[in-house]
Design a protein around this motif. Structure first.
Motif, short mmCIF file in Angstrom:
data_model
loop_
_atom_site.label_atom_id
_atom_site.label_comp_id
_atom_site.label_asym_id
_atom_site.label_seq_id
_atom_site.Cartn_x
_atom_site.Cartn_y
_atom_site.Cartn_z
N PHE A 88 -25.29 -24.25 0.57
CA PHE A 88 -24.35 -23.85 -0.46
C PHE A 88 -24.00 -22.36 -0.34
N GLU A 89 -25.01 -21.55 -0.10
CA GLU A 89 -24.79 -20.10 0.02
C GLU A 89 -23.98 -19.76 1.26
N ARG A 90 -24.22 -20.48 2.36
CA ARG A 90 -23.55 -20.15 3.61
C ARG A 90 -22.06 -20.46 3.58
N ILE A 91 -21.65 -21.47 2.80
CA ILE A 91 -20.25 -21.87 2.84
C ILE A 91 -19.52 -21.60 1.53
N GLN A 92 -20.17 -20.97 0.54
CA GLN A 92 -19.57 -20.90 -0.79
C GLN A 92 -18.22 -20.16 -0.80
N ARG A 93 -18.01 -19.24 0.12
CA ARG A 93 -16.72 -18.56 0.15
C ARG A 93 -15.60 -19.45 0.66
N LEU A 94 -15.95 -20.47 1.43
CA LEU A 94 -14.96 -21.42 1.95
C LEU A 94 -14.86 -22.65 1.07
N TRP A 95 -15.84 -22.85 0.25
CA TRP A 95 -15.95 -24.08 -0.54
C TRP A 95 -14.89 -24.11 -1.62
N ASN A 96 -14.21 -25.24 -1.75
CA ASN A 96 -13.13 -25.39 -2.71
C ASN A 96 -13.59 -25.21 -4.16
N PHE A 97 -14.85 -25.49 -4.43
CA PHE A 97 -15.35 -25.45 -5.80
C PHE A 97 -15.82 -24.07 -6.23
N GLY A 98 -15.96 -23.14 -5.32
CA GLY A 98 -16.38 -21.79 -5.68
C GLY A 98 -17.88 -21.61 -5.61
N GLU A 99 -18.35 -20.50 -6.19
CA GLU A 99 -19.76 -20.14 -6.10
C GLU A 99 -20.60 -20.83 -7.17
N LEU A 100 -21.85 -21.09 -6.81
CA LEU A 100 -22.81 -21.69 -7.73
C LEU A 100 -23.98 -20.74 -7.94
N SER A 101 -24.58 -20.82 -9.11
CA SER A 101 -25.80 -20.07 -9.36
C SER A 101 -26.93 -20.66 -8.51
N GLU A 102 -27.65 -19.78 -7.80
CA GLU A 102 -28.74 -20.25 -6.94
C GLU A 102 -29.77 -21.05 -7.70
N GLU A 103 -29.98 -20.69 -8.97
CA GLU A 103 -31.00 -21.38 -9.78
C GLU A 103 -30.64 -22.83 -10.06
#
Length: 365
Positions: A88-103
């Protein structure tokens, strides 16, 4: 191989804004030919079934289609799983849904202490190999609207097509849902897959099976695309899932306009917006298409191919949502305006043709 496109794929191709691409043109032409062969009744029936759109086939170099089955078993939960970002962290900038909280991301990595208790072995229990490919389910995030799985694919041989560092030359679809991710090297792909579910229990076991891989890829010379089909065995996973209820919101609407079109409610999670729409005239042949704009008038992108009315938040400002429900053919006439730099052109056209429209302040408690 003569590839038969699903109704869903045809509609996604015809409705999604796309750029210039030989592969896009090929797929669109194939879809148009199929539409031309339908009579009016068949077309209406097909429109009733599918209303969602995908991201199109821009920059398509290789496509994996992993056909899978999903069902819910007795609710279970394996406690003590660590929380970590990973894919999730590696692709979050490309991910259509945006960033997620790591927790909120749950790692599926397990740790085993060796017999000598001097080493800790780490691994992923949800993995399977077939036909030279190994599939890993590495982590997940679950809301009340769907489950997101981190998926890693490793190949013993080089993945089909060409690979160039820093370029996303591969697009992977799972059951015609996009596995949003990146190709790490010639042998590895990582991505996040959204699984549509009408209602996600607080705790349950996800029964996930991969059955078939369909590959569409460009050759290394980038002059032609080829097709390859793999039938897989043994890719069956039973994954314990626990839903995250952080920052979930349900906004009741409960109204129907004069055209018989309206909305029950809007659901919001940290990554997506889901519309619960009403169409009392569907049986009479009224086919609708919903559009959601953010507070700045920007169109929210569809978050799912198979589940209608789900939209990815990404970096959108959703403090205010503008919801428009249009008649299908009228929307097809104006959809190109969404590509204009002046966002007001598209919104003004929606204002004129919408059968139903609603402005929603999502900040109200």
């Amino acid at each position: 191989m003569d590839k038969q496109y699903s109704d869903q794929t045809i509609k996604e191709i015809l409705s999604a804004p796309v750029g210039e691409s030989d592969i896009i043109d090929w797929k669109m032409q194939d879809a148009y030919e199929k539409i031309r062969k339908m009579n009016k009744t068949e077309t209406v029936q097909k429109k009733r079934v599918i209303r969602s759109i995908g991201k199109g086939f821009a920059a398509l170099a290789a496509v994996f289609v992993l056909v899978f089955t999903i069902c819910l078993a007795n609710p279970v939960w394996a406690s003590g799983l660590p929380l970590i970002g990973g894919i999730f962290e590696r692709i979050q900038r490309l991910w259509n849904f945006g960033e997620l909280s790591e927790e909120e991301i749950v790692s599926l990595m397990t740790e085993t202490v060796s017999e000598t208790e001097t080493e800790v072995e780490k691994g992923y229990p949800y993995q399977a190999s077939s036909k030279g490919y190994t599939f890993y389910i590495t982590e997940y995030y679950a809301t009340n609207q769907g489950v997101f799985l981190g998926v890693r694919i490793e190949s013993e041989e080089k993945l089909p097509g060409f690979y160039e560092p820093a370029e996303n030359n591969m697009n992977i679809l799972i059951d015609w849902q996009t596995l949003e991710g990146i190709q790490l090297d010639e042998y590895t792909y990582e991505g996040v897959l959204r699984i549509d579910m009408e209602e996600v229990p607080e705790q349950f076991e996800l029964d996930f099976s991969i059955r078939e891989v369909w590959i569409d890829y460009l050759n290394e010379e980038k002059t032609a695309h080829n097709h390859k089909t793999l039938v897989l065995d043994g890719c069956d996973f039973k994954i314990p899932i626990e839903r995250s209820d952080k920052d979930l919101k349900m906004i009741p609407v409960n109204e129907i306009g004069e055209a018989g079109v309206g909305m029950k409610s809007v659901q919001i999670s940290p990554v997506e917006v889901t519309l619960n729409l009403i169409n009392t005239e569907e049986e009479e042949g009224l086919v609708t298409y919903p559009v959601v704009l953010d507070a700045k008038g920007r169109k929210l992108e569809p978050g799912s191919m198979n589940s209608p009315d789900v939209y990815a938040i990404g970096d959108s400002d959703i403090s205010t949502l503008y919801v428009y429900v249009c008649e299908w053919d009228e929307y097809m006439d104006i959809k190109g305006l969404a590509l204009e730099e002046d966002a007001s052109l598209f919104q003004n056209a929606l204002e004129e043709c919408a059968l139903y429209k609603k402005v929603i302040d999502t900040t109200e408690k």
